[in-house]
Design an enzyme around this catalytic site. Structure first.
Site, PDB file in Angstrom:
ATOM      1  N   HIS A 200       0.835  -1.206   0.000  1.00 38.18           N
ATOM      2  CA  HIS A 200       0.000   0.000   0.000  1.00 38.18           C
ATOM      3  C   HIS A 200       0.871   1.259   0.000  1.00 38.18           C
ATOM      4  O   HIS A 200       1.899   1.313   0.660  1.00 38.18           O
ATOM      5  CB  HIS A 200      -0.877   0.043   1.245  1.00 38.18           C
ATOM      6  CG  HIS A 200      -2.083  -0.831   1.179  1.00 38.18           C
ATOM      7  ND1 HIS A 200      -2.007  -2.203   1.244  1.00 38.18           N
ATOM      8  CD2 HIS A 200      -3.408  -0.528   1.086  1.00 38.18           C
ATOM      9  CE1 HIS A 200      -3.241  -2.710   1.179  1.00 38.18           C
ATOM     10  NE2 HIS A 200      -4.094  -1.713   1.070  1.00 38.18           N
ATOM     11  N   ASN A 231       8.117  -4.139   3.204  1.00 39.27           N
ATOM     12  CA  ASN A 231       6.700  -3.814   3.425  1.00 39.27           C
ATOM     13  C   ASN A 231       6.262  -4.100   4.853  1.00 39.27           C
ATOM     14  O   ASN A 231       5.561  -3.300   5.473  1.00 39.27           O
ATOM     15  CB  ASN A 231       5.843  -4.617   2.434  1.00 39.27           C
ATOM     16  CG  ASN A 231       4.371  -4.299   2.541  1.00 39.27           C
ATOM     17  OD1 ASN A 231       3.982  -3.176   2.819  1.00 39.27           O
ATOM     18  ND2 ASN A 231       3.545  -5.314   2.319  1.00 39.27           N
TER      19      ASN A 231
END
EC number: 3.1.30.-
Length: 352
Positions: A200, A231
């Site tokens: 994201h 991440n």
């Protein structure tokens, strides 16, 4: 005289249906197939089935195991055409209605910062937009999509303290193509078995106040290939720090994205999705007369360093990306904020 019995076990055949061993196996196989068809794309079928049984008998859903990986499971349903899947969106909406308690609006209990006049200009928080840029506007954030890379070059949004709180849950959501992008985004299968997470840019957890707005963060326009250790490690640490500052300071502005350039490696079966080598975040805090800015630049790799080690001047990020952040701030003030040294920014943000 011997009487031949009329009944012989050898000639006896039981009438009606009788389950044989192979029939039971076939029924069990069909049962498992049914589970996968019914629960596919939500969560693991057996867990979902067990949760449904618990709800029916009034026990509620079981909690996820501590080792669950939220970036990998549930594996999303692919929509390779890039078109809107009404059935999937309807299903997700039914699951999450009760979680959107605030309806996307402020609770009214959060203190408000005094705004500068330049903050009141339309699209104040967006980087400089040029002719031909594809700007995608969603309720929670705005982004610039670059079809050449199948990535967004930036995602911008204001982050208020109340938005980081709530019961919206990412487990109800699925990654999906963004129907607002003209030539289509990457699809979920482009990432499957690529070795990269669907990372994201605008984090789902920044919008815990609304399930509906959290759902927007799962558009593939907001997703970019990220190394798993990055991440789930240092990038996640930075996102948590940003939310902590938003709660402390009652809100701030966030611009984040990858450093895009020709020649990047790509992944994808349907599309060629560029894999960024670096990611950045630029944060701005305004509470008249106070104002401060900070930049972060990180390699797309795992790291055990403190996030303080990744603080850089916003000028450097602009040089690498070709972007102009917060162009509506008066020039003199903008130059002063963007040229601050690493030490000055660390003192102003971490030790405040």
């Amino acid at each position: 005289m011997l009487l031949k019995p009329q009944f012989s076990p050898k000639n006896y055949h039981r009438r009606g249906f009788r389950l044989r061993g192979n029939t039971l196996v076939l029924l069990f196989v069909f049962f498992l197939i049914g589970l996968f068809l019914h629960y596919g794309g939500k969560t693991k079928p057996v867990v979902a089935f067990w949760n449904d049984v618990r709800e029916i008998v009034g026990l509620g859903k079981s909690k996820s195991a501590p080792g669950d990986n939220p970036y990998k499971a549930p594996e999303p349903q692919d929509n390779s055409s890039g078109k809107k899947n009404d059935e999937t969106e309807s299903e997700a909406s039914d699951e999450s209605v009760a979680s959107d308690n605030n309806g996307g609006k402020s609770s009214g209990n959060s203190p408000k910062n005094d705004r500068f006049d330049f903050e009141k200009q339309v699209d104040f928080l967006l980087p400089l937009v040029k002719s031909g840029d594809e700007i995608i506007r969603h309720e929670g954030y705005t982004l610039r999509y670059v079809d050449q890379y199948k990535d967004a070059s930036w995602v911008a949004y204001p982050l208020l303290d109340y938005e980081t709180k709530g019961d919206a849950d990412r487990k109800f959501e699925q990654f999906k193509p963004d129907p607002a992008v003209a030539n289509g985004t990457a699809v979920t299968s482009d990432y499957t078995r690529s070795g990269y997470d669907r990372g994201h840019l605008a984090p789902a957890a920044d919008f815990k106040f609304s399930q509906r707005i959290m759902r927007e963060t799962f558009f593939m326009s907001n997703i970019t290939p990220q190394v798993p250790d990055f991440n789930r490690g240092i990038w996640s640490d930075l996102e948590n720090q940003v939310r902590s500052w938003a709660r402390r300071d009652h809100g701030l502005y966030v611009v984040t994205g990858p450093v895009l350039k020709p020649g990047l490696a790509t992944i994808g079966k349907t599309n060629e999705v560029s894999v960024p080598e670096k990611f950045y975040k630029v944060l701005l805090y305004c509470n008249k007369p106070q104002i401060r800015m900070i930049g972060f630049l990180l390699d797309n790799e795992g790291s055990d360093k403190s996030i303080r080690e990744f603080v850089v001047s916003v000028d450097l990020i602009e040089q690498l990306t070709g972007l102009d952040f917060f162009p509506k701030i008066p020039d003199d003030l903008e130059r002063q904020l963007e040229s601050r040294s690493r030490g000055e920014m660390v003192d102003a943000w971490f030790d405040n």
